[in-house]
Design an enzyme around this catalytic site. Sequence first.
Site, PDB file in Angstrom:
ATOM      1  N   GLU A 120       0.744  -1.292   0.008  1.00 26.89           N
ATOM      2  CA  GLU A 120       0.040  -0.120   0.090  1.00 26.89           C
ATOM      3  C   GLU A 120       0.748   1.298   0.016  1.00 26.89           C
ATOM      4  O   GLU A 120       0.802   1.994   0.950  1.00 26.89           O
ATOM      5  CB  GLU A 120      -0.903  -0.045   1.103  1.00 26.89           C
ATOM      6  CG  GLU A 120      -1.911  -1.165   1.017  1.00 26.89           C
ATOM      7  CD  GLU A 120      -3.075  -0.923   1.939  1.00 26.89           C
ATOM      8  OE1 GLU A 120      -3.058  -0.179   3.116  1.00 26.89           O
ATOM      9  OE2 GLU A 120      -4.156  -1.411   1.783  1.00 26.89           O
ATOM     10  N   CYS A 136      11.162  16.314   2.890  1.00 29.42           N
ATOM     11  CA  CYS A 136      12.425  16.417   3.517  1.00 29.42           C
ATOM     12  C   CYS A 136      13.172  17.039   2.335  1.00 29.42           C
ATOM     13  O   CYS A 136      12.911  17.403   1.122  1.00 29.42           O
ATOM     14  CB  CYS A 136      13.050  14.941   3.982  1.00 29.42           C
ATOM     15  SG  CYS A 136      13.745  14.116   2.230  1.00 29.42           S
ATOM     16  N   CYS A 195      13.480  15.411  -0.768  1.00 31.76           N
ATOM     17  CA  CYS A 195      12.487  15.334  -1.817  1.00 31.76           C
ATOM     18  C   CYS A 195      12.270  16.798  -2.226  1.00 31.76           C
ATOM     19  O   CYS A 195      11.770  16.964  -3.331  1.00 31.76           O
ATOM     20  CB  CYS A 195      11.259  14.750  -0.926  1.00 31.76           C
ATOM     21  SG  CYS A 195      11.348  13.218  -0.609  1.00 31.76           S
ATOM     22  N   GLU A 204      -6.584  -8.233  -0.278  1.00 35.64           N
ATOM     23  CA  GLU A 204      -7.060  -8.158   0.697  1.00 35.64           C
ATOM     24  C   GLU A 204      -8.435  -7.942   0.898  1.00 35.64           C
ATOM     25  O   GLU A 204      -8.953  -7.081   0.224  1.00 35.64           O
ATOM     26  CB  GLU A 204      -6.250  -7.142   1.626  1.00 35.64           C
ATOM     27  CG  GLU A 204      -4.732  -7.230   1.870  1.00 35.64           C
ATOM     28  CD  GLU A 204      -4.032  -6.268   2.704  1.00 35.64           C
ATOM     29  OE1 GLU A 204      -4.922  -5.429   3.486  1.00 35.64           O
ATOM     30  OE2 GLU A 204      -2.995  -5.863   2.524  1.00 35.64           O
ATOM     31  N   TRP A 237     -10.213  -0.819  12.124  1.00 36.86           N
ATOM     32  CA  TRP A 237      -9.955   0.741  12.078  1.00 36.86           C
ATOM     33  C   TRP A 237     -11.039   1.522  11.719  1.00 36.86           C
ATOM     34  O   TRP A 237     -11.035   2.763  11.514  1.00 36.86           O
ATOM     35  CB  TRP A 237      -8.948   0.940  11.017  1.00 36.86           C
ATOM     36  CG  TRP A 237      -8.942  -0.054   9.915  1.00 36.86           C
ATOM     37  CD1 TRP A 237      -8.313  -1.152   9.588  1.00 36.86           C
ATOM     38  CD2 TRP A 237      -9.935   0.572   8.680  1.00 36.86           C
ATOM     39  NE1 TRP A 237      -8.895  -1.807   8.365  1.00 36.86           N
ATOM     40  CE2 TRP A 237      -9.625  -0.653   7.704  1.00 36.86           C
ATOM     41  CE3 TRP A 237     -10.606   1.574   8.416  1.00 36.86           C
ATOM     42  CZ2 TRP A 237     -10.393  -0.631   6.547  1.00 36.86           C
ATOM     43  CZ3 TRP A 237     -11.210   1.382   7.091  1.00 36.86           C
ATOM     44  CH2 TRP A 237     -11.136   0.213   6.215  1.00 36.86           C
ATOM     45  N   PHE A 243      -7.123  -7.255  17.081  1.00 40.83           N
ATOM     46  CA  PHE A 243      -8.599  -7.437  17.090  1.00 40.83           C
ATOM     47  C   PHE A 243      -9.204  -7.408  15.646  1.00 40.83           C
ATOM     48  O   PHE A 243     -10.259  -7.129  15.511  1.00 40.83           O
ATOM     49  CB  PHE A 243      -9.217  -6.574  17.967  1.00 40.83           C
ATOM     50  CG  PHE A 243      -9.163  -6.955  19.609  1.00 40.83           C
ATOM     51  CD1 PHE A 243      -9.170  -8.144  20.073  1.00 40.83           C
ATOM     52  CD2 PHE A 243      -8.741  -5.721  20.341  1.00 40.83           C
ATOM     53  CE1 PHE A 243      -8.601  -8.254  21.409  1.00 40.83           C
ATOM     54  CE2 PHE A 243      -8.117  -6.042  21.382  1.00 40.83           C
ATOM     55  CZ  PHE A 243      -8.473  -7.357  22.270  1.00 40.83           C
TER      56      PHE A 243
HETATM   57  C1  GLA Z   1      -4.357  -2.633   5.021  1.00 42.98           C
HETATM   58  C2  GLA Z   1      -2.842  -3.372   5.287  1.00 42.98           C
HETATM   59  C3  GLA Z   1      -2.548  -4.631   6.003  1.00 42.98           C
HETATM   60  C4  GLA Z   1      -3.766  -4.341   7.007  1.00 42.98           C
HETATM   61  C5  GLA Z   1      -5.057  -4.029   6.749  1.00 42.98           C
HETATM   62  C6  GLA Z   1      -6.104  -4.155   7.907  1.00 42.98           C
HETATM   63  O1  GLA Z   1      -4.938  -3.025   3.999  1.00 42.98           O
HETATM   64  O2  GLA Z   1      -2.342  -3.466   3.835  1.00 42.98           O
HETATM   65  O3  GLA Z   1      -1.635  -4.649   6.317  1.00 42.98           O
HETATM   66  O4  GLA Z   1      -3.186  -3.317   8.139  1.00 42.98           O
HETATM   67  O5  GLA Z   1      -5.275  -2.932   6.046  1.00 42.98           O
HETATM   68  O6  GLA Z   1      -7.317  -3.777   7.261  1.00 42.98           O
HETATM   69 ZN    ZN Z   2      12.140  12.826   1.481  1.00 44.94          ZN
END
Ligand code: GLA
Ligand code: ZN
Length: 671
Positions: free
Chosen positions: A159, A166, A169, A317, A325, A367
């Site tokens: 991701e 900085c 950059c 994923e 979250w 969790f």
């Molecule tokens: C992202 C990250 C994962 C994980 C999930 C949790 O997609 O790539 O490593 O943290 O979120 O939802």
């Molecule tokens: Zn930088």
Amino acid sequence: MDPESERVWNEPMKTLLHGADYNPDQWLDRPDILDEDFRLFPLAGVNTVSVGIFAWTRLEPEDGVYDFVWLDALLNRLAESGMQVILATPTGAKPAWMSQKYPEILRCGPSRVRDLHGARHNHCPTSPEFRRKAVGLNTRLAERYGKHPAVILWHVSNEYGGECHCPLCQEAFRSWLKKRYQTLEALNKAWWTDFWSHRFTDWSQIESPAPHGESFIHGHNLDWRRFVDAQSLDFFLTESAPLRKISPQVPLTVNMMGTYPGLNYWSWAPHVDLISWDNYPPWHNAQRDDIAEGAWTAFVHDLNRSLKHGQPWLLMESTPSQVNWQAVNRLKKPGMHRLSSLQAVAHGSDSVLYFQWRKGRGAFEKFHGAVVDHVGHEHTRTFQEVAEVGRDLRALTSVAGTRVPAAAAVVYDWENRWAIDDFAGYSRSDRDYQGACAEFHRALWSRSVACDIPNQDQDLLGYQLVAAPWLYLLKPGTADRLRAFVEKGGTLVLTFFSGWVNESDLVFEGGFPGPLRSLAGVWSEELDPLWKGQSNKALPVPGNDLGLTGEYQIATFCELIHEEGSEVLATYGEDWYAGRPVLTRHSVGQGEVYYIAAKVDSRFVDDLMGSLIRRVGLAPAVEGLPAGVVAQVRTDGTTDTVFTMNFNNRPAGDLPSYGVKWEKRPKKAGG
Ligand code: GLA
Ligand code: ZN
């Protein structure tokens, strides 16, 4: 096109992937857990795991000291068990020793304060030290595992996102600008810097946008976003170069984040072999019902499929149960796991993969839902639902590699979004570009009409119906492409906020919608934004051939347009501009352009699109489905697999609550 993107994904396997992020590096002192994992994989119907995503400290515990013993053993055991491995480069998070030894790798925020070590996804993409360390480890990974029988795909980093301000950059930003503009004069012109005396007389005066510095030059902000995208991509290309060189036969992906605003995934698509993305819809939430959530999710799936022009992609994923979250992390109701998993497949995914296989015992994600819960065994609702999806995917093996044919498209464009989000004026709170695009997409989705999501750089000639809402920023060539599409018989829907600025965010002279004015057959003279609670009405012209009747509500934006060769199909019902056009149609070549001048309610967008679908003759995948039940087709050119999905929390048609089914049928002629 990049020759790399021509690789054929999945050719040797001809299977759908089912599996998860697997982090045994968190359990290296627990061989009993590892044994359990291998007992449980087949019970869950899992055939693939993504390994090593955050394993840098376990792979390089000290600078230049590498430990591959555990990974050797793991990959060999996975291969022996017939499992496939998606092997990651671990640059999504860096070891503490590295931050301590090479502080330049720590990112600086817009305030120029350097981050402390911690968290993840926070390296400086420019830092030569970070690049050297990444290339060093990735070279060893490629040498050691590039030909490993279990390894089917590289998962480069994780991701990518964020930005670094900085000093390194800043320098890179200036170099990028020099390349783009050649002369400072050209940059000053493009950024309109005589405003507030912001003219630059030396390249060294240019800084990234900052809360305590410059943030008022729209062209500057836009170029910073482009630079962040380009610099992140450059880091990706650098860290993946050894993988390409040493293991050219292993395809490569990066896991993307839907419509994440920080990167323009269209610039990445040519450089990856297949698209993958991480999908976490907040099902069963209080803000939008599951049908709306399903529609939005379908939009993002369609976007990911479009990034590589219809090539199958991977759901990299998703959660088997809940996340950790969101403000409130609800469980998926029975059926929803299967429905949301197969929805991805229906929209072109060749996988259902989860985050993650087993819940960890500590830290931030303890969790977060996983296939194996803390209880440790397979007798959980989640595990059994995962196993059921495993059985589905096995039964659907022949779908691997097949396509989703679409004759309709909704244009969604990142650079346009950046410009819309940034400009000052009119009203700020209601500027929901994504929402506008999704509304048009939903009208197609809910009628089981497949839809692609190109950006404004794509050729549209293969489509019959295209909506390009809020095309505020028009790049060179876009107007010509839209015109060519219409002249050859396409039906195009444009809206207010179209053709206002060029690629530098400089306003077009000569009246809106700028270069689209002759195509749309309208001149938009003014825009009246409404306060919350204020409204107007759109009144269809009686007897119009679209079958629009009654009245529709207008909120937030009202453009005052003049028809220039177009026909008026609806007018404002109230205020001093009552009677002026809200909807027009312009015939151009063999096609038609519709222009919607105001933010009319979703029912209007839905009715208009429904009418245009009939007018251009697009057939739904399945006729006569109840509301909230949609069908989507994958085809190998001879046989269609038709998925029918019920997003209602109650039975509908012949499907139970959140039910999904598929059936095979011969491909429809011309479909
Ligand atoms: C992202 C990250 C994962 C994980 C999930 C949790 O997609 O790539 O490593 O943290 O979120 O939802
Ligand atoms: Zn930088």
